[in-house]
Design a protein around this motif. Structure first.
Motif, mmCIF file in Angstrom:
data_model
loop_
_atom_site.group_PDB
_atom_site.id
_atom_site.type_symbol
_atom_site.label_atom_id
_atom_site.label_comp_id
_atom_site.label_asym_id
_atom_site.label_seq_id
_atom_site.Cartn_x
_atom_site.Cartn_y
_atom_site.Cartn_z
ATOM 1 N N THR A 1 44.196 39.693 33.908
ATOM 2 C CA THR A 1 43.895 38.976 35.148
ATOM 3 C C THR A 1 43.397 37.575 34.857
ATOM 4 N N ASP A 2 43.716 36.643 35.765
ATOM 5 C CA ASP A 2 43.164 35.297 35.619
ATOM 6 C C ASP A 2 41.995 35.111 36.591
ATOM 7 N N ASP A 3 41.570 36.198 37.240
ATOM 8 C CA ASP A 3 40.371 36.129 38.096
ATOM 9 C C ASP A 3 39.165 36.461 37.219
ATOM 10 N N VAL A 4 38.524 35.404 36.730
ATOM 11 C CA VAL A 4 37.449 35.609 35.756
ATOM 12 C C VAL A 4 36.187 36.194 36.385
ATOM 13 N N ARG A 5 36.190 36.350 37.719
ATOM 14 C CA ARG A 5 35.049 37.033 38.336
ATOM 15 C C ARG A 5 34.963 38.474 37.857
ATOM 16 N N LEU A 6 36.109 39.038 37.446
ATOM 17 C CA LEU A 6 36.076 40.406 36.917
ATOM 18 C C LEU A 6 35.228 40.481 35.659
ATOM 19 N N PHE A 7 35.378 39.498 34.775
ATOM 20 C CA PHE A 7 34.628 39.494 33.505
ATOM 21 C C PHE A 7 33.147 39.251 33.782
ATOM 22 N N ALA A 8 32.877 38.214 34.570
ATOM 23 C CA ALA A 8 31.476 37.887 34.880
ATOM 24 C C ALA A 8 30.864 38.996 35.727
ATOM 25 N N GLY A 9 31.656 39.569 36.630
ATOM 26 C CA GLY A 9 31.140 40.609 37.513
ATOM 27 C C GLY A 9 30.701 41.844 36.744
ATOM 28 N N CYS A 10 31.547 42.313 35.828
ATOM 29 C CA CYS A 10 31.192 43.511 35.054
ATOM 30 C C CYS A 10 29.923 43.278 34.247
ATOM 31 N N LEU A 11 29.726 42.042 33.784
ATOM 32 C CA LEU A 11 28.553 41.741 32.955
ATOM 33 C C LEU A 11 27.287 41.569 33.797
ATOM 34 N N THR A 12 27.454 41.486 35.120
ATOM 35 C CA THR A 12 26.292 41.250 35.991
ATOM 36 C C THR A 12 26.168 42.340 37.053
ATOM 37 N N GLY A 13 26.668 43.523 36.722
ATOM 38 C CA GLY A 13 26.476 44.676 37.615
ATOM 39 C C GLY A 13 27.419 44.732 38.802
ATOM 40 N N ARG A 14 28.495 43.924 38.796
ATOM 41 C CA ARG A 14 29.447 43.951 39.906
ATOM 42 C C ARG A 14 30.731 44.625 39.411
ATOM 43 N N ARG A 15 30.724 45.942 39.417
ATOM 44 C CA ARG A 15 31.866 46.670 38.844
ATOM 45 C C ARG A 15 32.783 47.270 39.900
ATOM 46 N N ASP A 16 32.498 46.981 41.178
ATOM 47 C CA ASP A 16 33.238 47.631 42.244
ATOM 48 C C ASP A 16 34.374 46.725 42.725
ATOM 49 N N TRP A 17 35.528 46.830 42.109
ATOM 50 C CA TRP A 17 36.683 45.991 42.453
ATOM 51 C C TRP A 17 37.834 46.898 42.872
ATOM 52 N N PRO A 18 38.688 46.431 43.777
ATOM 53 C CA PRO A 18 39.788 47.283 44.259
ATOM 54 C C PRO A 18 40.727 47.708 43.118
ATOM 55 N N VAL A 19 41.091 48.983 43.124
ATOM 56 C CA VAL A 19 42.014 49.519 42.105
ATOM 57 C C VAL A 19 43.167 50.228 42.791
ATOM 58 N N THR A 20 44.225 50.428 42.012
ATOM 59 C CA THR A 20 45.445 51.088 42.491
ATOM 60 C C THR A 20 45.796 52.168 41.467
ATOM 61 N N ALA A 21 46.367 53.274 41.908
ATOM 62 C CA ALA A 21 46.708 54.355 40.970
ATOM 63 C C ALA A 21 47.737 53.873 39.943
ATOM 64 N N THR A 22 47.600 54.343 38.698
ATOM 65 C CA THR A 22 48.550 53.992 37.648
ATOM 66 C C THR A 22 49.833 54.818 37.806
#
Ligand SMILES: Cc1cc2nc3c(=O)[nH]c(=O)nc-3n(C[C@H](O)[C@H](O)[C@H](O)COP(=O)(O)O)c2cc1C
Length: 192
Positions: free
Chosen positions: A55-76
């Protein structure tokens, strides 16, 4: 080459667990190296699978490191689990073998399925800056503060010149974490 990805692994309760990981791509094999203790490690060992999300949405990286782990997911598609809904592409992995190590075991994985979801629109210096700052945030307390401060000062140059909204938001989350850490450090040194 090391690819900075978000690994999604399947937790025992069936939900996705997200963690940034640098995955070593070696001759088509993907090597995941989690530091113990690690929920990602536990989940991959339990299920035999993992997913690499690009992903190029770097909020995912910063989010996981700051307690924001709740991001939309889709079944594999081929392995049990989840991928990030915002992934530009993802790879579904099967665990082939593990090299045991008390600190950092090596998980040898093979790609069983790959898919593209959205175009990659180009490099951005602020995204690099956030990635580097997120790595520093994952090591805060282990590195001398002077080193972190010097690196952040350099990274801020590229950030301020090139960031968009997502990069600025991600950066602000990381700076809050550094500020809280510094506040704690200062208070500790003030206590006689
Ligand atoms: C860009 C980036 C790469 C990272 N790579 C790794 C890695 O290869 N191994 C690791 O254990 N932690 C890595 N981390 C730190 C983990 O994401 C973080 O410690 C996470 O909480 C570990 O997940 P766990 O909950 O499975 O322990 C990385 C962090 C960032 C920002």
């Amino acid at each position: 080459m090391i690819l900075e990805t978000i690994i999604t692994s399947l937790s025992p309760d069936g939900t996705a667990y997200l963690a940034p990981m640098g995955v070593h791509a070696v001759n088509g094999e993907m090597l995941i190296m989690p530091y113990r203790p690690s929920r990602t490690l536990d989940n991959i060992l339990a299920t035999g699978h993992a997913v690499m999300n690009h992903t190029d949405d770097v909020r995912l990286f910063a989010g996981c490191l700051t307690g924001r782990r709740d991001w939309p997911v889709t079944a594999t598609e081929r392995v049990p689990g989840w991928r990030l809904a915002c992934a530009l592409s993802h790879a579904e992995l099967e665990l082939v073998s593990m090299e045991e190590h008390e600190l950092r075991p090596k998980l040898h994985c093979r790609v069983v399925h790959e898919a593209n979801h959205a175009p990659f629109r180009g490099f951005n210096r602020a995204q690099f800056a956030v990635l580097e700052a997120a790595i520093l945030a994952s090591r805060v307390g282990m590195l001398p503060w002077e080193k972190i401060a010097a690196e952040l000062a350099y990274l801020r140059i590229g950030l301020e010149k090139t960031a968009g909204e997502r990069e600025n938001e991600a950066w602000s989350w990381l700076m809050e974490k550094f500020d809280a850490f510094r506040q704690g450090q200062v208070q500790e040194t003030e206590i006689p």
